[in-house]
Structure formats: structure tokens, C-alpha cells
Motif scaffolding. Sequence first.
Motif, mmCIF file in Angstrom:
data_model
loop_
_atom_site.group_PDB
_atom_site.id
_atom_site.type_symbol
_atom_site.label_atom_id
_atom_site.label_comp_id
_atom_site.label_asym_id
_atom_site.label_seq_id
_atom_site.Cartn_x
_atom_site.Cartn_y
_atom_site.Cartn_z
ATOM 1 N N THR A 1 49.483 8.394 52.709
ATOM 2 C CA THR A 1 49.756 9.256 51.561
ATOM 3 C C THR A 1 49.226 10.657 51.810
ATOM 4 O O THR A 1 48.171 10.833 52.384
ATOM 5 N N ASP A 2 49.965 11.664 51.372
ATOM 6 C CA ASP A 2 49.488 13.044 51.425
ATOM 7 C C ASP A 2 48.889 13.375 50.058
ATOM 8 O O ASP A 2 49.617 13.520 49.082
ATOM 9 N N TYR B 1 55.441 3.899 45.284
ATOM 10 C CA TYR B 1 55.845 3.985 46.682
ATOM 11 C C TYR B 1 56.822 5.144 46.881
ATOM 12 O O TYR B 1 57.811 5.274 46.157
ATOM 13 N N ARG B 2 56.493 5.996 47.843
ATOM 14 C CA ARG B 2 57.296 7.175 48.189
ATOM 15 C C ARG B 2 57.545 8.114 47.004
ATOM 16 O O ARG B 2 58.508 8.873 46.992
ATOM 17 N N PHE C 1 50.113 3.651 46.202
ATOM 18 C CA PHE C 1 50.701 4.973 46.434
ATOM 19 C C PHE C 1 51.221 5.079 47.866
ATOM 20 O O PHE C 1 51.256 6.153 48.433
ATOM 21 N N ASN D 1 52.864 5.823 51.218
ATOM 22 C CA ASN D 1 53.815 6.838 51.683
ATOM 23 C C ASN D 1 54.201 7.835 50.598
ATOM 24 O O ASN D 1 55.277 8.422 50.640
ATOM 25 N N ALA D 2 53.333 8.037 49.625
ATOM 26 C CA ALA D 2 53.608 8.977 48.538
ATOM 27 C C ALA D 2 53.025 10.351 48.853
ATOM 28 O O ALA D 2 52.238 10.517 49.776
ATOM 29 N N THR D 3 53.404 11.329 48.057
ATOM 30 C CA THR D 3 52.828 12.669 48.108
ATOM 31 C C THR D 3 52.221 12.925 46.739
ATOM 32 O O THR D 3 52.928 12.876 45.734
ATOM 33 N N ARG E 1 56.663 11.401 44.584
ATOM 34 C CA ARG E 1 56.167 12.750 44.823
ATOM 35 C C ARG E 1 55.569 13.275 43.529
ATOM 36 O O ARG E 1 56.282 13.485 42.556
ATOM 37 N N ALA F 1 45.884 8.652 55.790
ATOM 38 C CA ALA F 1 46.207 9.561 54.688
ATOM 39 C C ALA F 1 45.845 10.996 55.052
ATOM 40 O O ALA F 1 44.940 11.244 55.842
ATOM 41 N N LEU G 1 46.422 3.974 49.308
ATOM 42 C CA LEU G 1 46.930 5.322 49.524
ATOM 43 C C LEU G 1 47.197 5.514 51.015
ATOM 44 O O LEU G 1 47.066 6.599 51.555
#
Length: 170
Positions: free
Chosen positions: A116-117, A74-75, A93, A95-97, A77, A136, A113
Motif C-alpha cells: 500500500t502507498d 483492495y486497490r 488495504f 494494494n491501495a493508495t 484510492r 508498503a 496494508l
Amino acid sequence: TRFDFCCLVGGSMVEVKGREAVFAGASMQESRWLEAALTDCRLEQANLGKSTWNQARLFGCDFTRAVLDSAVLYRARLQLCRFYGATLVEANFGNATVTDCNFDRATLTRAKLQNTDASRSSFTRANLGSVDFRDAKLVGCDFGGAFLVGARLEGAVLRTADLRAANLKG
């Protein structure tokens, strides 16, 4: 630093920083990597099932054939990380990058996801069955030959994504 085949089951690595550490084949189920910062680390074939990577920063790390089932990122990068052939069943994943990462031939069944970016990441021939990609950012992703049956794509941005030979119907 080498930690090949070590056992850190349930271990807690809060705010750990590492460069070029090797954890290949290590057993680290349920380990916690909160706010960890790892660069060019090798975690090939490591068992990281149910591990927690909240707000971790991972650059160039290799998770080839690693097990990350039910892992929480979570969150986090991640950039230029490799998950070739890894299993990430029900990984979160949120709010993850995860930009410019390689998930080729990985299994992400029922992974989350959402928001997610994952821009410019590759999911070639990956099993993405029932993955939650809602909202996403999937700009420039390669889904060539991926299994996407049951995937949730509402609100996802797929601009310039390659979906050739992807299985969306089953």
C-alpha cells in the motif's frame, strides 16, 4: 444529500458517485461500495464493519470514529481522508493508495496494508499492533507515539518517516 443514521446493512452501491453526502451514524455493515467515487462525504461514527470498497475512489471523506473492522479496501484510492479515532481492526488495504490521510488515534490492529502507498499519512498515537506493512510505501508518514509492536515492516519504504516516541518493542 443526507443519510444520517440510515440503515443500509448488506446494501450494494456499485459505481455510486457522490459529493458532500452525509452518512453520519449510519448502519452500513457488510455494504458494498464497488468502484464508488465519493468526494467530501461525511461518514462520522458510521458502522461500516465488513464493508467492501474495492477500487473505490475517496477524496476528502471523513470517517472520524467510524467502525470499519474487517472492511476490504483492495486497490482503493483514498486521498485526504480522515479516520481519526476510527476502528479498522483487520481491515484490508492491500494494494491501495491512502495518501495524505489522517489515522491519528485510530485502531488498526492486524490490518493489512501490504503493498500500500500511504505516503504522507499520519498515524500519530494509532494502535498499529501486528499491522502488515510489508512492501508498503510509508514515505513522510508520522508515527509519533504510535503502538507498532508486532508490525511487519519488511521491504517497507520509511524514508523521512517520523518514528519519534513510537513503541516498537512493547
